[in-house]
Design a protein around this motif. Structure first.
Motif, mmCIF file in Angstrom:
data_model
loop_
_atom_site.group_PDB
_atom_site.id
_atom_site.type_symbol
_atom_site.label_atom_id
_atom_site.label_comp_id
_atom_site.label_asym_id
_atom_site.label_seq_id
_atom_site.Cartn_x
_atom_site.Cartn_y
_atom_site.Cartn_z
ATOM 1 N N CYS A 338 0.849 -1.209 0.000
ATOM 2 C CA CYS A 338 0.000 0.000 0.000
ATOM 3 C C CYS A 338 0.880 1.252 0.000
ATOM 4 O O CYS A 338 0.554 2.253 -0.639
ATOM 5 C CB CYS A 338 -0.900 0.028 1.230
ATOM 6 S SG CYS A 338 -2.197 -1.198 1.196
ATOM 7 N N CYS A 339 2.000 1.204 0.729
ATOM 8 C CA CYS A 339 2.896 2.367 0.801
ATOM 9 C C CYS A 339 3.438 2.697 -0.593
ATOM 10 O O CYS A 339 3.465 3.851 -1.023
ATOM 11 C CB CYS A 339 4.040 2.096 1.782
ATOM 12 S SG CYS A 339 4.891 0.536 1.485
ATOM 13 N N HIS A 340 3.829 1.671 -1.318
ATOM 14 C CA HIS A 340 4.356 1.816 -2.680
ATOM 15 C C HIS A 340 3.294 2.435 -3.594
ATOM 16 O O HIS A 340 3.583 3.271 -4.446
ATOM 17 C CB HIS A 340 4.768 0.414 -3.143
ATOM 18 C CG HIS A 340 5.194 0.298 -4.558
ATOM 19 N ND1 HIS A 340 4.399 -0.257 -5.527
ATOM 20 C CD2 HIS A 340 6.337 0.646 -5.178
ATOM 21 C CE1 HIS A 340 5.042 -0.250 -6.675
ATOM 22 N NE2 HIS A 340 6.215 0.298 -6.494
ATOM 23 N N GLU A 341 2.033 2.040 -3.362
ATOM 24 C CA GLU A 341 0.924 2.524 -4.187
ATOM 25 C C GLU A 341 0.682 4.019 -4.009
ATOM 26 O O GLU A 341 0.339 4.714 -4.950
ATOM 27 C CB GLU A 341 -0.350 1.787 -3.752
ATOM 28 C CG GLU A 341 -1.060 1.090 -4.850
ATOM 29 C CD GLU A 341 -2.224 0.267 -4.330
ATOM 30 O OE1 GLU A 341 -3.252 0.854 -4.001
ATOM 31 O OE2 GLU A 341 -2.095 -0.970 -4.270
ATOM 32 N N VAL A 342 0.829 4.511 -2.765
ATOM 33 C CA VAL A 342 0.424 5.906 -2.517
ATOM 34 C C VAL A 342 1.572 6.906 -2.584
ATOM 35 O O VAL A 342 1.324 8.114 -2.600
ATOM 36 C CB VAL A 342 -0.271 6.083 -1.140
ATOM 37 C CG1 VAL A 342 -1.544 5.276 -1.083
ATOM 38 C CG2 VAL A 342 0.656 5.751 0.012
ATOM 39 N N CYS A 343 2.813 6.452 -2.623
ATOM 40 C CA CYS A 343 3.927 7.410 -2.553
ATOM 41 C C CYS A 343 3.876 8.383 -3.742
ATOM 42 O O CYS A 343 3.965 7.962 -4.895
ATOM 43 C CB CYS A 343 5.262 6.677 -2.544
ATOM 44 S SG CYS A 343 6.644 7.840 -2.550
#
Ligand code: SF4
Ligand code: SF4
Length: 356
Positions: A338-343
């Motif tokens: 999820c972190c990779h998706e929103v950065c």
């Protein structure tokens, strides 16, 4: 038998009526004065050329055909992160949907109300908060983008309705269903709540590599339509040369008896428009090589601006922004990406790490 219509297209002239003719035209799906939700992929506030979101010219073309059939289109999605008017406004503006909506006088959903809904056909979830904008539609036309996805390998038609789960609840479900297959099963549960009457996929410029937010735009020049999301996703896999059951969501669709007996291709067949050399995310190498890849972990890169978006979305509180950089506690991380998706800076890479 399912029908999947496939044509070649450009954003300057996506011939939606030609695409829909074998399915009986838009009149089969929309009648006079119906409120028609165009459920776009609005993952985050990115420009159309980044290929993260459904392209505004594609949405415009579909909206015009809906109007011609007598329906009144409105546009909606719940982007990653907090489901707020501020977040929606930013995403509409950056994705080009705000300009399109003004030019065509189409409503953009800004209602952030949420309702708890029972999932009668649920296998993993029996109840979930759902965005009201999706429940209020007379008809739903889903407009997925053809993209890769680091966690689920591809995000296509079967995954598009996961966007009706509000903002951060989506991340919470990653913690509840950390395995790819259970997560895919849960997405199929969500799909039973609001079933689109029609799926029209934007594959004109798709995304390859590290999708769904940090991959590379790739010119494919295709649009596809079907009433059957499983048949549509199987067709995309065939175009890309991927074994369909390699995608967790299609694997579960097969187990759940959602697999079409056969698929009719009235215009192009997948082999007519096969795309060679499509790059999957590095988490999905095994779909092409047959070898299980080493586990990937998110790694914060030097271009991190310490905005905190990854910290806010992480369902396991594994990210902390310290000083000028985010840091990840790998002992807590469930590799949901999820972190990779929103950065917003593409400052998180997925790498094989040797961890103690
Ligand atoms: S890694 Fe990305 S999302 Fe996280 S703080 Fe840095 S810039 Fe923001
Ligand atoms: S650090 Fe990133 S990949 Fe790990 S659990 Fe948090 S959001 Fe998911």
């Amino acid at each position: 038998m399912a029908t999947v219509s496939i044509i070649k297209a450009t954003y300057s002239n996506p011939e939606i009526e030609t695409l829909l003719a074998p399915l009986g035209g838009m009149e089969q799906f929309v009648t006079k004065d119906e409120k028609v939700l165009l459920k776009v992929n609005l993952l985050s506030a990115k420009q159309p050329e980044k290929a993260v979101t459904t392209h505004p010219e594609f949405v415009r073309a579909v909206a015009k055909v809906v109007r011609k059939a007598g329906g009144e289109p409105y546009i909606g999605d719940s982007p990653a992160g907090t489901f707020s008017k501020r977040g929606l406004t930013k995403a509409y503006k950056r994705s080009g949907l705000e300009s399109l909506a003004k030019e065509e006088e189409i409503s953009l959903n800004l209602n952030t109300s949420v309702k708890k809904v029972d999932i009668h056909e649920g296998k993993r979830l029996q109840r979930s908060p759902i965005c009201e904008f999706a429940l209020n539609a007379d008809k739903v036309i889903a407009l997925p983008k053809l993209k890769t996805h680091s966690f689920q390998y591809m995000t296509l038609a079967c995954k598009i309705m996961y966007g009706i789960v509000p903002g951060l609840i989506k991340a919470k479900y990653h913690a509840q269903f950390p395995r790819k297959v259970s997560f895919a099963d849960m997405m199929l549960d969500i799909l039973t709540i609001v079933k689109p009457q029609l799926y029209i996929m934007d594959g004109i410029i798709g995304m390859q590599g590290q999708g769904p937010a940090s991959g590379d735009p790739v010119k494919m020049g295709l649009i596809l339509a079907s009433t059957d999301c499983v048949a549509l996703d199987i067709s995309v896999c065939k175009i890309l040369g991927i074994e369909p059951v390699g995608l967790p969501v299609l694997k579960r669709a097969k187990v759940r008896g959602l697999w079409p007996e056969s698929i009719d291709y009235p215009i192009y067949r997948p082999e007519d428009v096969a795309y060679k050399g499509f790059k999957l995310p590095n988490t999905a190498d095994h779909l092409l090589t047959g070898k299980k890849p080493p586990r990937k972990s998110p790694v914060i890169m030097d271009n991190c601006i310490a905005c905190g978006d990854c910290e806010s979305i992480c369902p396991k509180e594994a990210v902390t922004v310290k000083g000028q950089m985010a840091e990840i506690a790998y002992s807590k991380c469930i590799r949901c990406f999820c972190c990779h998706e929103v950065c917003p800076e593409d400052a998180i890479e997925l790498r094989s790490l040797k961890l103690n």
